[in-house]
Design an enzyme around this catalytic site. Structure first.
Site, PDB file in Angstrom:
ATOM      1  N   SER A   1       0.869  -1.220   0.185  1.00 44.49           N
ATOM      2  CA  SER A   1      -0.016  -0.019   0.075  1.00 44.49           C
ATOM      3  C   SER A   1       0.884   1.196  -0.257  1.00 44.49           C
ATOM      4  CB  SER A   1      -0.835  -0.156   1.191  1.00 44.49           C
ATOM      5  OG  SER A   1      -1.864  -0.799   0.739  1.00 44.49           O
TER       6      SER A   1
ATOM      7  N   VAL B   1      -2.251   3.573   4.148  1.00 41.31           N
ATOM      8  CA  VAL B   1      -3.568   3.056   4.988  1.00 41.31           C
ATOM      9  C   VAL B   1      -3.463   1.398   5.269  1.00 41.31           C
ATOM     10  CG1 VAL B   1      -6.214   2.878   4.858  1.00 41.31           C
ATOM     11  CG2 VAL B   1      -5.111   4.995   4.793  1.00 41.31           C
TER      12      VAL B   1
ATOM     13  N   GLY C   1      -1.155  -0.907   5.004  1.00 45.25           N
ATOM     14  CA  GLY C   1      -0.406  -1.693   6.253  1.00 45.25           C
ATOM     15  C   GLY C   1      -0.622  -0.977   7.449  1.00 45.25           C
TER      16      GLY C   1
ATOM     17  N   TYR D   1       6.080  -1.824  13.912  1.00 46.58           N
ATOM     18  CA  TYR D   1       7.462  -1.696  13.696  1.00 46.58           C
ATOM     19  C   TYR D   1       8.113  -3.084  13.456  1.00 46.58           C
ATOM     20  CZ  TYR D   1       6.566   3.156  15.626  1.00 46.58           C
ATOM     21  OH  TYR D   1       6.071   4.254  15.572  1.00 46.58           O
TER      22      TYR D   1
END
Ligand code: FDA
Length: 514
Positions: free
Chosen positions: A86, A156, A158, A455
């Site tokens: 994305s 958006v 991910g 992360y």
């Protein structure tokens, strides 16, 4: 999984035959002149943009859901793996790198946003950036907002798949806490919404990590209120200006402050000049959003964190949407149009990790961090401490897959950036951040040592490259990201994708591979 050129040709023929809307103009292979620019366009981490980085055999940029259905069906038929992209901000490049023969489904063309200001909802397609979402909300109303990323170029698709937080987190929780419907294409190519996918799958896609349950096409979100005036400040203190004591003290108040107040700390290494002498030091930036005016903020700080020494002159009042620009580093007179720019302001090599802190780190422990920051062999070390508490403590750990709620004072994000090319520099910087992470072990959450899935950090464990991955093996990283929600995620995966078609190094494995 190893695919010959013949299979890749058959895959392309399959796409063509499956599709009523012409797909050929939306397909890029290495022989197309624009293949490299399409591939590189949204790569955030230059560590995965080298000549030796494995590249996709095909990139598909769908404009229509039928293109996605065709890509899913044909990939399965012809033994290709797929990666969904994305915004391309994945920290480990998982949306565009794989060691298998693979296809990237890049959602760059799925960019519709429909904001309904009256109902305080919006439908957003996965290919838009968070900045575009903020912009379209502001176009309709200056008192509506959405609690998502600080960085506007994040995608958006991910971001929502992994939770998604920003400066509104203590007031409203995560982006994924505000998803009320979604549209997804599953492994069979079916288009599902909340009702037809069922509550288990709908739960799993709101934080269980991307590229695992299907391709999410669009999300319906509920918007939140923002006051007409917010206040921002960024108070900076070096070690010589008492930074250690202030950071230490912040840990006792950060999660207990009024929920309208979010004060995070950004720590970096700077050169300062004092009395004509230049000096390398550590700087702590107390970077804050308050949902109200200065007059209400000052007494609150005076009550709860007077040590910061905040004065009126440190504070700036603005609208919420202007604060989005402020926190991304734009000058105060910038046009909101910068939010529509998908190109990140800087792209460097980086490696990141994350931790959760439940007890304040003693001053001596903080000093050990500073020592490591002074290492001259590394380029740009940064730590970001983001406070929890407020709404984050009120939402149950199992409400969505993201489990890090009550009991956390703050989250640490460890980052190391560098520009030098080559394996030697990469190894040196990655080794530095791993040593910092080991050093912090006694001070952070344990059993599991928790981490934030957005992360993405492959150091904490990966699935087998080929074949099945056992539950036990995947739970090494899975429990860190999802704690007890990991088991439910495995059950959902088993039900919706038992053959494990949607997979990557840290996708949830199905039960068949326990
Ligand atoms: P990308 O396209 O790389 O996708 C990430 C993962 O999701 C991949 O595994 C991908 O396959 C999968 N995926 C993508 N779209 C999908 C879809 N439609 N359906 C299913 N799977 C899909 N986070 C945060 O919470 N707050 C913050 O403030 C920031 N700030 C920030 C700044 C910068 C500069 C970076 C690089 C990253 C952040 N992040 C962050 C982290 C960010 O939330 C995380 O990297 C997201 O997964 C990025 O989503 P993208 O769509 O951009 O990435």
């Amino acid at each position: 999984w190893v695919t010959s050129a013949h299979t890749h040709e058959s895959f392309l023929q399959c796409l063509d035959s499956q599709n009523s809307h012409s797909i050929s103009k939306l397909i890029y292979t290495p022989i197309n002149s624009s293949y490299s620019s399409i591939l590189q366009f949204s790569i955030q981490n230059l560590r995965f943009n080298t000549s030796s980085t494995p590249k996709p055999l095909v990139i598909v940029t769908p404009t229509n859901i039928s293109h996605i259905q065709a890509a899913i069906i044909c990939s399965q038929k012809h033994g290709m793996q797929i990666r969904i992209r994305s915004g391309g901000h994945d920290y480990e490049g998982l949306s565009y790198v794989s060691t298998f023969s693979f296809v990237v489904i890049d959602l760059i063309n799925l960019r519709t946003i429909n904001v309904n200001a009256e109902n305080k909802t919006a439908w957003v397609q996965s290919g838009v950036t968070i900045g575009e979402v903020y912009y379209r909300i502001a176009e309709k109303s200056r008192t509506l907002a959405f609690p998502a990323s600080v960085c506007p170029t994040v995608g958006v698709g991910g971001h929502f798949s992994g939770g998604g937080y920003g400066m509104l987190m203590r007031k409203y929780g995560l982006a994924a806490d505000h998803i009320i419907d979604a549209q997804l294409v599953d492994v069979k190519g079916r288009i599902l919404d909340r009702e037809s996918m069922g509550e288990d799958l709908f739960w799993a896609i709101r934080g269980g990590g991307g590229n695992t349950f299907g391709v999410v096409i669009a999300w319906k979100i509920s918007l939140v209120s923002a006051p007409p005036t917010v206040t921002v400040f960024n108070v900076q203190r070096t070690l010589e200006q008492n930074a250690s004591k202030l950071v230490h003290r912040w840990q006792f108040v950060a999660d207990k402050l009024h929920e309208d107040l979010f004060i995070r700390i950004i720590l970096n290494r700077v050169n300062s000049t004092e009395e004509g002498k230049s000096n390398t030091t550590i700087q702590a930036s107390f970077n804050s959003l308050f949902l109200g005016g200065i007059d209400r903020l000052l007494p609150l700080i005076q009550d709860s964190f007077p040590e910061l020494g905040l004065v009126k002159e440190d504070c700036i009042e603005m609208s919420w949407i202007q604060s989005v620009l402020y926190f991304d580093g734009f000058p105060s007179n910038s046009s909101l149009d910068v939010l529509l720019d998908r190109t990140p302001s800087t792209r460097r090599n980086f490696k990141a990790k994350s931790d959760y802190v439940k007890e304040p780190i003693p001053e001596l422990g903080l000093e050990g961090i500073w020592e490591r920051f002074f290492d001259k062999d590394i380029n740009t070390p940064i730590l970001i401490f983001s406070p929890y508490g407020g709404k984050m403590s009120e939402i149950s750990e199992s409400s969505i897959p993201f489990p890090h709620r009550a009991g956390n004072i703050y989250k640490i994000q460890h980052l190391i950036y560098w520009d030098e090319e080559g394996i030697v520099a990469t190894k040196r910087h990655i080794s530095w951040i791993r040593r910092l992470y080991s050093y912090l072990a006694p001070y952070v959450s344990k059993t599991p040592r928790a981490a934030y899935v957005n992360y993405r950090d492959l150091d904490i464990g990966i699935n087998n490259h080929a074949g099945n991955t056992s539950y036990r093996q995947a739970s090494i990283w899975g429990l860190k990201y999802f704690k007890n929600n990991f088991d439910r995620l495995v059950r959902v995966k088993t039900a919706v994708d038992p053959a494990n078609f949607f997979r990557n190094e840290q996708s949830i494995p199905p039960l068949s591979s326990w």
